[in-house]
Design an enzyme around this catalytic site. Structure first.
Site, mmCIF file in Angstrom:
data_model
loop_
_atom_site.group_PDB
_atom_site.id
_atom_site.type_symbol
_atom_site.label_atom_id
_atom_site.label_comp_id
_atom_site.label_asym_id
_atom_site.label_seq_id
_atom_site.Cartn_x
_atom_site.Cartn_y
_atom_site.Cartn_z
ATOM 1 N N LYS A 62 -5.227 -4.638 2.268
ATOM 2 C CA LYS A 62 -5.259 -4.589 3.891
ATOM 3 C C LYS A 62 -6.266 -5.230 4.310
ATOM 4 O O LYS A 62 -7.210 -5.347 3.406
ATOM 5 C CB LYS A 62 -5.048 -3.085 4.342
ATOM 6 N N ARG A 101 -10.196 5.740 6.939
ATOM 7 C CA ARG A 101 -9.459 4.617 6.343
ATOM 8 C C ARG A 101 -10.489 3.809 5.886
ATOM 9 O O ARG A 101 -11.416 3.455 6.427
ATOM 10 C CB ARG A 101 -8.589 3.869 7.577
ATOM 11 N N GLY A 157 -0.091 -0.193 0.528
ATOM 12 C CA GLY A 157 -0.598 -0.201 -0.988
ATOM 13 C C GLY A 157 -1.811 0.688 -0.964
ATOM 14 O O GLY A 157 -2.206 1.639 -0.113
ATOM 15 N N ASP A 162 -23.684 9.967 -9.309
ATOM 16 C CA ASP A 162 -22.787 9.527 -9.978
ATOM 17 C C ASP A 162 -23.004 9.317 -11.371
ATOM 18 O O ASP A 162 -24.040 8.864 -11.796
ATOM 19 C CB ASP A 162 -22.287 8.294 -9.222
ATOM 20 N N THR A 185 -8.846 10.579 -7.502
ATOM 21 C CA THR A 185 -8.044 11.401 -8.323
ATOM 22 C C THR A 185 -6.949 10.291 -8.235
ATOM 23 O O THR A 185 -5.718 10.560 -7.780
ATOM 24 C CB THR A 185 -7.408 12.731 -7.342
ATOM 25 N N ASN A 192 -0.985 11.929 4.773
ATOM 26 C CA ASN A 192 -0.698 10.679 4.123
ATOM 27 C C ASN A 192 0.950 10.554 3.907
ATOM 28 O O ASN A 192 1.231 9.424 4.064
ATOM 29 C CB ASN A 192 -1.672 10.539 2.949
ATOM 30 N N LYS A 244 -4.105 17.038 3.938
ATOM 31 C CA LYS A 244 -4.470 15.861 3.488
ATOM 32 C C LYS A 244 -3.219 14.985 2.960
ATOM 33 O O LYS A 244 -2.787 14.050 3.443
ATOM 34 C CB LYS A 244 -5.507 15.598 2.517
ATOM 35 N N PHE A 251 1.214 2.656 13.138
ATOM 36 C CA PHE A 251 1.860 2.751 11.839
ATOM 37 C C PHE A 251 3.256 2.384 11.609
ATOM 38 O O PHE A 251 4.035 2.829 11.271
ATOM 39 C CB PHE A 251 1.496 4.089 11.260
ATOM 40 N N CYS A 261 -4.646 5.209 -2.000
ATOM 41 C CA CYS A 261 -4.266 6.399 -1.259
ATOM 42 C C CYS A 261 -2.704 6.816 -1.139
ATOM 43 O O CYS A 261 -2.023 7.691 -1.892
ATOM 44 C CB CYS A 261 -5.024 6.610 -0.150
HETATM 45 C C1 UGA Z 1 -4.868 6.098 4.277
HETATM 46 C C2 UGA Z 1 -4.943 7.003 5.543
HETATM 47 O O1 UGA Z 1 -4.544 6.069 6.517
HETATM 48 C C3 UGA Z 1 -6.425 7.485 5.813
HETATM 49 O O2 UGA Z 1 -6.280 8.575 6.726
HETATM 50 C C4 UGA Z 1 -6.570 8.423 4.494
HETATM 51 O O3 UGA Z 1 -7.964 9.187 4.615
HETATM 52 C C5 UGA Z 1 -6.745 7.619 3.195
HETATM 53 O O4 UGA Z 1 -5.554 6.906 3.170
HETATM 54 C C6 UGA Z 1 -6.943 8.414 2.140
HETATM 55 O O5 UGA Z 1 -6.420 9.345 1.832
HETATM 56 O O6 UGA Z 1 -8.107 8.416 1.625
HETATM 57 P P1 UGA Z 1 -6.206 3.743 3.630
HETATM 58 O O7 UGA Z 1 -5.447 3.860 2.235
HETATM 59 O O8 UGA Z 1 -7.628 3.115 4.049
HETATM 60 O O9 UGA Z 1 -5.957 5.028 4.466
HETATM 61 O O10 UGA Z 1 -5.107 2.452 4.350
HETATM 62 P P2 UGA Z 1 -4.326 2.908 5.653
HETATM 63 O O11 UGA Z 1 -4.962 2.189 6.687
HETATM 64 O O12 UGA Z 1 -3.509 3.863 5.722
HETATM 65 O O13 UGA Z 1 -3.093 1.731 5.258
HETATM 66 C C7 UGA Z 1 -2.387 1.923 4.064
HETATM 67 C C8 UGA Z 1 -1.296 0.728 3.658
HETATM 68 O O14 UGA Z 1 -0.195 0.608 4.732
HETATM 69 C C9 UGA Z 1 -2.038 -0.874 3.755
HETATM 70 O O15 UGA Z 1 -1.525 -1.369 2.640
HETATM 71 C C10 UGA Z 1 -1.500 -1.068 5.157
HETATM 72 O O16 UGA Z 1 -1.148 -2.704 5.030
HETATM 73 C C11 UGA Z 1 -0.190 -0.641 5.355
HETATM 74 N N1 UGA Z 1 0.448 -0.553 6.650
HETATM 75 C C12 UGA Z 1 0.039 0.280 7.619
HETATM 76 C C13 UGA Z 1 1.625 -0.865 7.142
HETATM 77 O O17 UGA Z 1 2.246 -1.717 6.252
HETATM 78 N N2 UGA Z 1 2.069 -0.806 8.328
HETATM 79 C C14 UGA Z 1 1.513 -0.041 9.120
HETATM 80 O O18 UGA Z 1 2.083 -0.120 10.418
HETATM 81 C C15 UGA Z 1 0.284 0.534 8.933
#
Ligand code: UGA
Length: 419
Positions: free
Chosen positions: A309, A133, A243, A12, A67, A194, A190, A235, A246
């Site tokens: 989260k 995640r 938020g 890095d 990105t 998302n 991907k 979900f 991603c």
């Molecule tokens: C997300 C995807 O879930 C992954 O599969 C992906 O690899 C990743 O982005 C990425 O692009 O690298 P992540 O950003 O870690 O993962 O978080 P999530 O678990 O998807 O949650 C995203 C947001 O949605 C959080 O703010 C969470 O609080 C919210 N959320 C999730 C809800 O409001 N309701 C739900 O039912 C689930």
């Protein structure tokens, strides 16, 4: 990768980050990562460097840089991917495999493969998106839901598949489904995944808006529709919405890319997904004002949670931090607490007041707001808190608390999409 048995050199340009990692410390909060790091460093198979030439002997090169969204546009900032790629190219040799992990606008792999053809003949590019995640990064990496290889046609593609199969031998032996496809599909998988997840969350949050005007209960609604396994309950947790680094930027970059490709109408529904999501934050502030008799001025509000989260210290596009800032801008005296994200939150928004202990945050509060559902907040005892606050008012921004328990303890309980 070291855990899977490979010899790994991680490079890095951020010297501080590399120093922290080389010392066996994780530069961010991620459950299980410090242990894995210590274990892997002890095997001698993992090393960290800031010198790109140290990767010259590798057979496979993973590009994993971020990105992020560009400042004033929806599109993704590709500078880091391009820089990593250019830095790497002089160190490739015929037969080297370069595997793209970063989330990129579709078309990037094709562009990079053409560049590779000119500058490093005989090296092959594959696109190998990741789906981990935050909070479950270790588990999701070692036991992914699926593996996707985007490869070129012909002998180069076949050779690259064989090399990736070797890299992921242990994972594939576990029965992980593998999809081998072309570059465009691999990149789209991907962002499509998302976008689907974001759409699912905004769908249930739109239902929450309807629940609010009809007196229905969005949690019961989600349970009921989720029993249909074509829909599924995952979900479908209504609340403050999504938020992080991603989902928000990926749906925006996807819209921007569709526009560039002349398919601008195709993804206009994602604009709606985005606005339903931001509306939830505004609604949360409105609920707070309603609870506080119409005015936020000088009201003391305790905000539980700053990360986007639970089980993460990431505050990028955090709904919790956004709401906390809005409340403060609108006159409230806001105190934020979080088990792991305080340092990042402070760096992002230094104007808010942060305290480490929950009891300190809620002391004398007129209103307590649960904005990130860390286990320790969900497990709070409303009877104990009742004696410290100034007003027994709780807003549950994540539909995570036991409503009956809080009401029984004499609190006024309100949530998004429930009465
Ligand atoms: C997300 C995807 O879930 C992954 O599969 C992906 O690899 C990743 O982005 C990425 O692009 O690298 P992540 O950003 O870690 O993962 O978080 P999530 O678990 O998807 O949650 C995203 C947001 O949605 C959080 O703010 C969470 O609080 C919210 N959320 C999730 C809800 O409001 N309701 C739900 O039912 C689930």
């Amino acid at each position: 990768m070291a855990k899977l048995g490979h010899e790994v050199v991680a490079v890095d340009v951020d010297h501080e980050r590399i120093a922290v990692l080389a010392a066996g410390r994780a530069p961010f909060f991620e459950p299980g990562l410090p242990e894995l790091l210590t274990e892997s460093l002890a095997t001698g198979r993992l090393s960290f460097t800031t010198e790109i030439q140290d990767v010259a002997g590798a057979d496979v090169h993973f590009i994993c840089v971020g990105t992020p969204q560009l400042e004033a546009e929806f599109a993704a900032d590709m500078r880091f991917v391009d820089a990593a790629f250019e830095d790497l190219m002089p160190h490739l040799r015929p037969g080297s495999v370069v595997a793209g992990k970063s989330t990129v606008p579709v078309g990037t792999a094709e562009r990079l493969a053409a560049r590779l053809g000119e500058a490093a003949p005989g090296a092959t590019l594959v696109w190998n998106p990741e789906f981990l995640r935050e909070g479950f990064a270790v588990k999701d990496t070692l036991h992914p839901s699926r593996m996707v290889y985007g490869v070129p046609e012909g002998d180069d593609g076949a050779r690259a598949i064989a090399i990736l199969d070797e890299v992921y031998a242990a994972t594939l032996a576990d029965g992980t489904p593998l999809v081998v496809t072309d570059y465009a599909t691999a990149q789209l998988v991907k962002v499509a995944a998302n976008s689907f997840l974001a759409t699912k969350i905004s769908f249930i949050n739109a239902m929450a808006e309807l629940c609010e005007v009809t007196g229905a209960d969005v949690k019961a609604l989600a349970d009921a529709i989720g029993h249909d396994d074509r829909i599924g309950r995952k979900f479908l947790n209504a609340g403050l919405g999504f938020g992080g680094g991603c989902l928000p930027k990926d749906i925006r970059a996807f819209m921007a890319r569709a526009g560039e490709l002349g398919a601008d109408q195709t993804l206009t529904f994602l604009r709606e997904v985005d606005s339903i999501n931001t509306r939830r934050r505004v609604r949360m502030v409105t609920l707070a004002r309603e609870e506080l008799d119409g005015s936020l001025d000088d009201k003391r509000i305790a905000v539980l949670g700053a990360s986007f989260k639970p089980n993460s210290d990431d505050v990028r596009d955090s709904p919790a931090l956004d709401v906390a800032s809005q409340l403060q801008l609108q006159g409230a005296v806001v105190t934020v607490t979080d088990p792991h994200a305080l340092a990042n939150a402070k760096a992002k928004n230094p104007l808010l007041t942060y305290v480490a202990r929950t009891e300190e945050a809620v002391a004398d509060a007129d209103l307590v707001m649960l904005l990130t559902e860390w286990d320790e907040y969900v497990a709070l005892d409303p009877r104990k808190l009742a004696g410290i606050v100034s007003g027994r008012r709780i807003l549950d921004g994540r539909n995570a608390l036991d409503r009956a328990k809080w009401r029984d303890a004499g609190w006024s309980y309100r949530a998004l999409g429930r009465h």
